[in-house]
Design an enzyme around this catalytic site. Structure first.
Site, PDB file in Angstrom:
ATOM      1  N   GLU A  94       0.830  -1.199   0.000  1.00 40.84           N
ATOM      2  CA  GLU A  94       0.000   0.000   0.000  1.00 40.84           C
ATOM      3  C   GLU A  94       0.865   1.249   0.000  1.00 40.84           C
ATOM      4  O   GLU A  94       1.964   1.260   0.554  1.00 40.84           O
ATOM      5  CB  GLU A  94      -0.917  -0.015   1.226  1.00 40.84           C
ATOM      6  CG  GLU A  94      -1.921  -1.157   1.118  1.00 40.84           C
ATOM      7  CD  GLU A  94      -2.834  -1.326   2.338  1.00 40.84           C
ATOM      8  OE1 GLU A  94      -3.916  -1.875   2.155  1.00 40.84           O
ATOM      9  OE2 GLU A  94      -2.464  -0.911   3.440  1.00 40.84           O
ATOM     10  N   CYS A 107       3.589   8.527   0.847  1.00 36.02           N
ATOM     11  CA  CYS A 107       4.151   7.613   1.836  1.00 36.02           C
ATOM     12  C   CYS A 107       4.234   6.255   1.147  1.00 36.02           C
ATOM     13  O   CYS A 107       3.210   5.696   0.762  1.00 36.02           O
ATOM     14  CB  CYS A 107       3.230   7.581   3.056  1.00 36.02           C
ATOM     15  SG  CYS A 107       3.738   6.367   4.270  1.00 36.02           S
ATOM     16  N   CYS A 114       6.838  -6.843   6.747  1.00 33.81           N
ATOM     17  CA  CYS A 114       8.003  -6.192   7.357  1.00 33.81           C
ATOM     18  C   CYS A 114       8.865  -7.213   8.076  1.00 33.81           C
ATOM     19  O   CYS A 114       8.367  -8.182   8.643  1.00 33.81           O
ATOM     20  CB  CYS A 114       7.562  -5.108   8.347  1.00 33.81           C
ATOM     21  SG  CYS A 114       8.975  -4.153   8.970  1.00 33.81           S
ATOM     22  N   CYS A 118       7.324  -4.514  15.375  1.00 31.58           N
ATOM     23  CA  CYS A 118       6.783  -3.485  16.272  1.00 31.58           C
ATOM     24  C   CYS A 118       5.366  -3.888  16.695  1.00 31.58           C
ATOM     25  O   CYS A 118       4.522  -4.168  15.841  1.00 31.58           O
ATOM     26  CB  CYS A 118       6.754  -2.138  15.564  1.00 31.58           C
ATOM     27  SG  CYS A 118       8.372  -1.662  14.949  1.00 31.58           S
ATOM     28  N   CYS A 121       2.081  -2.101  15.310  1.00 31.51           N
ATOM     29  CA  CYS A 121       1.972  -1.860  13.874  1.00 31.51           C
ATOM     30  C   CYS A 121       1.254  -3.002  13.153  1.00 31.51           C
ATOM     31  O   CYS A 121       1.573  -4.173  13.355  1.00 31.51           O
ATOM     32  CB  CYS A 121       3.378  -1.681  13.313  1.00 31.51           C
ATOM     33  SG  CYS A 121       3.431  -1.662  11.526  1.00 31.51           S
ATOM     34  N   HIS A 222      10.040   6.368  19.819  1.00 32.54           N
ATOM     35  CA  HIS A 222       8.943   5.913  20.690  1.00 32.54           C
ATOM     36  C   HIS A 222       9.292   5.739  22.162  1.00 32.54           C
ATOM     37  O   HIS A 222       8.402   5.749  23.005  1.00 32.54           O
ATOM     38  CB  HIS A 222       8.287   4.623  20.174  1.00 32.54           C
ATOM     39  CG  HIS A 222       7.805   4.747  18.765  1.00 32.54           C
ATOM     40  ND1 HIS A 222       7.081   5.828  18.318  1.00 32.54           N
ATOM     41  CD2 HIS A 222       7.964   3.944  17.686  1.00 32.54           C
ATOM     42  CE1 HIS A 222       6.807   5.679  17.040  1.00 32.54           C
ATOM     43  NE2 HIS A 222       7.340   4.553  16.617  1.00 32.54           N
ATOM     44  N   CYS A 339      -0.684   6.134   9.906  1.00 34.37           N
ATOM     45  CA  CYS A 339       0.563   5.536  10.343  1.00 34.37           C
ATOM     46  C   CYS A 339       0.323   4.235  11.120  1.00 34.37           C
ATOM     47  O   CYS A 339      -0.468   4.209  12.051  1.00 34.37           O
ATOM     48  CB  CYS A 339       1.248   6.537  11.249  1.00 34.37           C
ATOM     49  SG  CYS A 339       2.936   6.732  10.854  1.00 34.37           S
TER      50      CYS A 339
HETATM   51  S1  SF4 Z   1       6.458   0.187  12.333  1.00 39.46           S
HETATM   52 FE1  SF4 Z   1       5.714  -1.605  11.207  1.00 39.46          FE
HETATM   53  S2  SF4 Z   1       6.480  -1.320   9.131  1.00 39.46           S
HETATM   54 FE2  SF4 Z   1       7.661   0.056  10.474  1.00 39.46          FE
HETATM   55  S3  SF4 Z   1       9.492  -1.140  11.100  1.00 39.46           S
HETATM   56 FE3  SF4 Z   1       7.936  -1.489  12.681  1.00 39.46          FE
HETATM   57  S4  SF4 Z   1       6.881  -3.375  12.003  1.00 39.46           S
HETATM   58 FE4  SF4 Z   1       7.982  -2.575  10.242  1.00 39.46          FE
END
Ligand code: SF4
Length: 347
Positions: A94, A107, A114, A118, A121, A222, A339
């Site tokens: 996306e 973006c 990924c 995280c 996310c 963060h 985000c």
């Molecule tokens: S925020 Fe999501 S996309 Fe970004 S590095 Fe962490 S897991 Fe990967």
């Protein structure tokens, strides 16, 4: 057995020129085709109208153009546009167009899924399926540039690598894509308008500094406390803040380019005084600014946006120390384009 055809965009301009010479044609034909592939964004060899038909047929016999296809395009009530982009092997990523009064920002994604984990996310749940090719990254930008012209009457003004994936885990392809985006033979965009956002891999930050890149750097911080950061981003156990700090100091020494820290404040996780003090201290090591980002909860309840008072406490503490801080309200929430929300719900 038939050989799989190679994506022609994997060839450099010189390689393309050599290909034509080896096939008894003129080297300049390589330049012509290169221009079609990149600045004109040709989707097929037949688009190359100033290239003779037999030459186009010869290209067709030898190569493919693995162009992306925008499967679905959603527009949010706030003007944000989200593209679900189908890749040649059927996978989907996306990308998002974010308009403001003065600019339009793309973006873009750098990986399918990924490599990292995280906890807040949505993309992390997809796991990494593969890295995007330079052309696939470039095409996302091209598609958004077209949408920017169509809906907002001006070309795309900025690019952020904050979509799906960790760009520094697909470093070579991201760099090649940026080279094409900034090249006069591609989109001719200034590297100063491009920001690569990383979760903070010290070794790669140093490498970028050594490679003398000209784009900007953002780090998803963060938390400036190792234990808390490891709860939010478990992989960060391998990259302690001490190493990150050292890499960022190195980056600044070499590039003289300020760093942006991306920072979400979550209720009960990093909304306490110790977290604020740690961030203020961390920010003193290297010239930087802080973007406090509004959080968009994904399905479970573990991560919740902190109260307005906690955010104000961060702002006050940072401003008192002379650190530039901005609050970034989220865009495109109604279409899951905000985000941390990109997760191929349609795919
Ligand atoms: S925020 Fe999501 S996309 Fe970004 S590095 Fe962490 S897991 Fe990967």
């Amino acid at each position: 057995m038939q050989m799989e055809k190679k994506d022609i965009r994997a060839l450099s301009k010189d390689q393309l020129r050599d290909f034509f010479v080896a096939n008894n044609d003129k080297a300049f034909r390589g330049n012509q085709v290169y221009e079609w592939l990149w600045s004109k964004g040709a989707h097929s060899f037949d688009d190359m109208t100033n290239v003779a038909k037999p030459t186009r047929a010869m290209l067709e016999d030898n190569f493919v153009i693995n162009h992306i296809k925008v499967d679905t395009m959603q527009r949010s009530s706030d003007g944000t546009v989200k593209n679900a982009v189908r890749l040649h092997d059927g996978l989907v990523v996306e990308s998002v167009l974010i308009p403001t009064e003065t600019r339009t920002t793309a973006c873009v994604s750098s990986q399918v899924g990924c490599s990292l984990d995280c906890n807040f996310c949505a993309t992390a749940r997809l796991k990494r399926m593969r890295n995007l090719e330079p052309g696939e990254i470039y095409d996302q930008v091209l598609a958004i540039d077209k949408e920017s012209r169509l809906y907002y009457n001006h070309p795309l003004s900025n690019i952020v690598f904050m979509g799906m994936g960790e760009p520094l885990m697909n470093y070579n392809n991201v760099i090649k894509a940026i080279d094409m985006i900034t090249s006069p033979e591609g989109l001719g965009m200034s590297p100063k308008r491009i920001m690569v956002s990383t979760s903070g891999i010290p070794k790669m930050i140093k490498k970028m500094a050594d490679d003398d890149v000209k784009f900007k750097l953002a780090v998803s911080l963060h938390s400036a406390i190792d234990e808390i950061r490891a709860k939010i981003m478990p992989f960060s156990k391998n990259f302690p803040l001490k190493d990150l700090r050292e890499a960022l100091e190195y980056w600044y020494r070499k590039t003289k380019s300020k760093i942006s820290f991306e920072y979400v404040v979550w209720k009960g996780i990093n909304d306490d005084k110790a977290s604020i003090d740690a961030l203020v201290k961390f920010c003193k090591y290297v010239p930087c600014k802080v973007n406090l980002i509004e959080y968009n909860p994904i399905d479970d309840g573990e991560f919740q946006q902190a109260s307005e008072e906690s955010i104000m406490a961060y702002i006050k503490a940072l401003e008192n120390t002379g650190i530039v801080v901005k609050v970034r309200r989220s865009r495109g929430k109604d279409i899951d384009a905000a985000c941390g929300q990109l997760a191929n719900k349609e795919g």
